[in-house]
Motif scaffolding. Structure first.
Motif, short mmCIF file in Angstrom:
data_model
loop_
_atom_site.label_atom_id
_atom_site.label_comp_id
_atom_site.label_asym_id
_atom_site.label_seq_id
_atom_site.Cartn_x
_atom_site.Cartn_y
_atom_site.Cartn_z
N LYS A 1 86.47 49.12 32.91
CA LYS A 1 85.21 48.60 32.39
C LYS A 1 85.22 48.58 30.87
O LYS A 1 84.71 47.64 30.24
CB LYS A 1 84.06 49.46 32.90
CG LYS A 1 82.69 48.91 32.58
CD LYS A 1 81.60 49.76 33.21
CE LYS A 1 80.23 49.18 32.89
NZ LYS A 1 79.14 50.00 33.50
N GLU A 2 85.83 49.60 30.26
CA GLU A 2 85.92 49.62 28.81
C GLU A 2 86.81 48.50 28.30
O GLU A 2 86.52 47.89 27.26
CB GLU A 2 86.46 50.97 28.33
CG GLU A 2 85.48 52.12 28.54
CD GLU A 2 86.08 53.45 28.12
OE1 GLU A 2 87.30 53.46 27.80
OE2 GLU A 2 85.35 54.46 28.13
N ARG A 3 87.90 48.21 29.02
CA ARG A 3 88.76 47.10 28.60
C ARG A 3 88.03 45.76 28.70
O ARG A 3 88.26 44.87 27.89
CB ARG A 3 90.03 47.08 29.45
CG ARG A 3 91.02 48.18 29.13
CD ARG A 3 92.36 47.89 29.78
NE ARG A 3 92.27 47.90 31.23
CZ ARG A 3 92.48 48.96 32.00
NH1 ARG A 3 92.79 50.13 31.43
NH2 ARG A 3 92.39 48.88 33.31
N GLU A 4 87.18 45.62 29.71
CA GLU A 4 86.44 44.37 29.86
C GLU A 4 85.40 44.21 28.77
O GLU A 4 85.13 43.09 28.32
CB GLU A 4 85.77 44.32 31.23
CG GLU A 4 86.76 44.21 32.39
CD GLU A 4 86.07 44.23 33.73
OE1 GLU A 4 84.82 44.38 33.74
OE2 GLU A 4 86.76 44.10 34.76
N THR A 5 84.80 45.33 28.38
CA THR A 5 83.73 45.26 27.39
C THR A 5 84.23 45.25 25.96
O THR A 5 83.42 45.12 25.04
CB THR A 5 82.76 46.44 27.57
OG1 THR A 5 83.49 47.67 27.51
CG2 THR A 5 82.05 46.35 28.92
N VAL A 6 85.53 45.43 25.79
CA VAL A 6 86.07 45.42 24.43
C VAL A 6 85.94 44.00 23.86
O VAL A 6 86.39 43.03 24.45
CB VAL A 6 87.55 45.86 24.41
CG1 VAL A 6 88.17 45.60 23.05
CG2 VAL A 6 87.65 47.33 24.77
N LYS A 7 85.29 43.91 22.74
CA LYS A 7 85.08 42.62 22.12
C LYS A 7 86.32 42.19 21.35
O LYS A 7 87.00 43.00 20.72
CB LYS A 7 83.88 42.68 21.17
CG LYS A 7 82.56 42.99 21.86
CD LYS A 7 81.41 43.00 20.86
CE LYS A 7 80.09 43.29 21.55
NZ LYS A 7 78.97 43.33 20.58
N THR A 8 86.59 40.92 21.42
CA THR A 8 87.71 40.39 20.65
C THR A 8 87.37 40.48 19.17
O THR A 8 86.24 40.20 18.76
CB THR A 8 87.97 38.93 21.04
OG1 THR A 8 86.76 38.18 20.85
CG2 THR A 8 88.38 38.83 22.50
N PRO A 9 88.32 40.86 18.35
CA PRO A 9 88.02 40.97 16.92
C PRO A 9 87.64 39.63 16.31
O PRO A 9 88.25 38.60 16.61
CB PRO A 9 89.34 41.51 16.32
CG PRO A 9 90.39 41.15 17.32
CD PRO A 9 89.72 41.18 18.67
N LYS A 10 86.62 39.67 15.51
CA LYS A 10 86.16 38.45 14.87
C LYS A 10 87.15 38.01 13.79
O LYS A 10 87.81 38.82 13.15
CB LYS A 10 84.79 38.66 14.24
CG LYS A 10 83.69 38.95 15.26
CD LYS A 10 82.36 39.10 14.56
CE LYS A 10 81.24 39.36 15.56
NZ LYS A 10 79.93 39.53 14.89
N ALA A 11 87.22 36.71 13.62
CA ALA A 11 88.07 36.17 12.56
C ALA A 11 87.49 36.56 11.20
O ALA A 11 86.27 36.64 11.05
CB ALA A 11 88.16 34.65 12.68
#
Length: 478
Positions: free
Chosen positions: A281-291
């Motif tokens: 669940k934590e891997r799914e909720t990890v947000k992609t880093p913003k540019a």
């Protein structure tokens, strides 16, 4: 494996100013701790210790806690009561919902003379025949067992026929221990099968390929057509897809509805399952880093950015020839969390890692700029002097009367050279002194003509004085 660390204990000693040497109570529940250690060395004065809802399999490293009065080990994996003889002041022991199956281990608590309460609810030993009678007879100092008071009559009855009760308890213990051995072997076997992948066919069991492009004899009419390798791969992929198509809810339901024995191994398996689900669940909720945000374009254009979303006010002070930026930062924010960078054409303020950038309307002087913080509102005020258009004392230019040319070259030439203006006497707005004396000549004669007529030559002047006749009626000039 989660262990007890000094940082963990200090974080739970806030009520004692994070001092652990003089700590008397500490709560380490729900930390997934798998071993008791260091507590007896760091907290010698400990009186209350909470270790419930962990994964502790043994009671150990607590014999130095001479002042310990209450030990809570509920909801753990303890199977034997041991190593508590050194806790001389122990008054209450909670072992609710553990796996204590060797009931005879309670006799080790005889040395804890101050023990008054004992909780063994939810342990396998509570299902033994004669459980309560055996514990009451083994621990004469006990007053409460599983929350129920031990009366005088009950203690007298517990002492009667104790030898027969002890014999039955020993027999039930042996049966339970044999059961535990089989449960451990089964858990080990299931764990090995889960870790072991699909079996691979050995070279001896594999069929030897026959001559031909498909590996079979064409003269064998009974030989069926084997499935090509490509079709086998396709079938394998389809089976994997079908398995993966099972929803997570179905898989979760299948795991929890699967019957299993109540053992330390099953509890550890459930704990690992919950941990894996939590990590997924934590891997799914990890947000992609913003540019990274563009502050200055490749062409050199400075962008306006307000990441902290702060209100601001940009004004120009014409009297002092400065540009003033009032940035409404948070009132109680520490000034060390801000960084100000003033450039000739823009200003950049970093507030807690977030960038505020603003393009200035005019070029400023960074070396003369100042940044101040209001002590009342907390606002950040930047005062930036302009680099050009400084205040200078200049004389006003005379108004232009003549028609100016529109060409840029003539404008530049005229701006660099001085020009003289011719004043038209007929259009001046001042008082004309020449009209004070009334004119005696004709309307066509002007002041210049009159003055020209009054001019006489030297010859005419001589002739005038020779022909002069004195009039006696006119008094002489003084």
């Amino acid at each position: 494996m989660v262990l007890i660390t000094e940082d963990m204990v200090r974080r739970r000693a806030e009520h004692n100013n994070c001092e652990i040497l003089s700590l008397e109570e500490v709560s380490l529940h729900q930390q997934d701790i798998e071993k008791i250690e260091h507590i007896d060395k760091w907290c010698r004065d400990l009186k209350i210790l909470y270790l419930q809802n962990n994964l502790i399999p043994r009671i150990e490293n607590v014999y130095r806690l001479k002042k310990l009065e209450y030990l809570n080990l509920a909801l753990n994996n303890v199977e034997l009561i041991e190593n508590l003889e050194g806790c001389e002041s122990l008054q209450k022991l909670d072992l609710t919902v553990n796996f204590v199956g060797r009931l005879s281990s309670v006799e080790s608590l005889k040395h804890n003379l101050h023990l008054r309460e004992l909780f063994l609810v939810g342990n396998p030993c509570t299902e033994f025949e004669g459980y309560r009678q055996y514990v009451v007879a083994s621990l004469p100092q006990l007053k409460y067992l599983d929350g129920k008071e031990i009366g005088r009559s009950e203690r007298i009855r517990a002492g009667q026929g104790l030898d027969e009760v002890r014999r039955r308890i020993r027999q039930q213990e042996q049966d339970y221990l044999r059961k535990r051995v089989s449960e451990k072997e089964e858990a080990k076997r299931e764990g090995g099968e889960a870790q072991r992948g699909p079996r691979k066919e050995s070279s001896s069991s594999a069929k030897e390929k026959k001559p031909g492009f498909d590996g079979r004899w064409y003269t064998d009419i009974n030989n069926t057509i084997p499935v090509p390798e490509e079709n086998k791969e396709i079938q394998g992929r389809e089976e994997k897809v079908k398995t993966s198509c099972l929803s997570s809810e179905d898989q979760e339901r299948e795991f929890w509805e699967k019957p299993c024995a109540f053992t330390p191994e099953s509890r550890l398996e459930a704990h690992r399952h919950l941990n894996e689900k939590k990590k997924a669940k934590e891997r799914e909720t990890v947000k992609t880093p913003k540019a990274p945000r563009t502050l200055i374009t490749p062409h050199g254009r400075v962008m306006n950015v307000n990441e902290p979303k702060l209100d601001f006010n940009l004004t120009e002070d014409g009297d002092n020839n400065t540009i003033v930026l009032d940035l409404e930062v948070y009132r109680h924010m520490d000034t060390s969390l801000m960084d100000v960078d003033v450039q000739p054409t823009y200003v950049r303020v970093t507030v807690k890692g977030k960038i505020f950038q603003l393009v200035l309307p005019a070029e400023v002087r960074p070396d003369s700029s100042t940044a101040k913080r209001s002590q009342i509102t907390g606002h950040l005020v930047l005062t930036m002097p302009k680099a050009q258009d400084e205040i200078k004392m200049t004389t006003p230019r005379p108004p232009k009367v003549s028609q100016s040319s529109n060409t840029p070259e003539e404008k530049t030439r005229k701006g660099n050279s001085r020009q003289r203006l011719e004043v038209d006497p007929s259009k001046h707005s001042g008082v004309d002194l020449a009209n004070i004396v009334p004119r005696e000549n004709s309307a066509g004669e002007g002041p210049l003509e009159m003055s020209r007529k009054r001019l006489i030559t030297a010859t005419e002047q001589t002739t005038f004085y020779d022909n002069f006749v004195d009039n006696p009626d006119v008094p002489p000039l003084i």
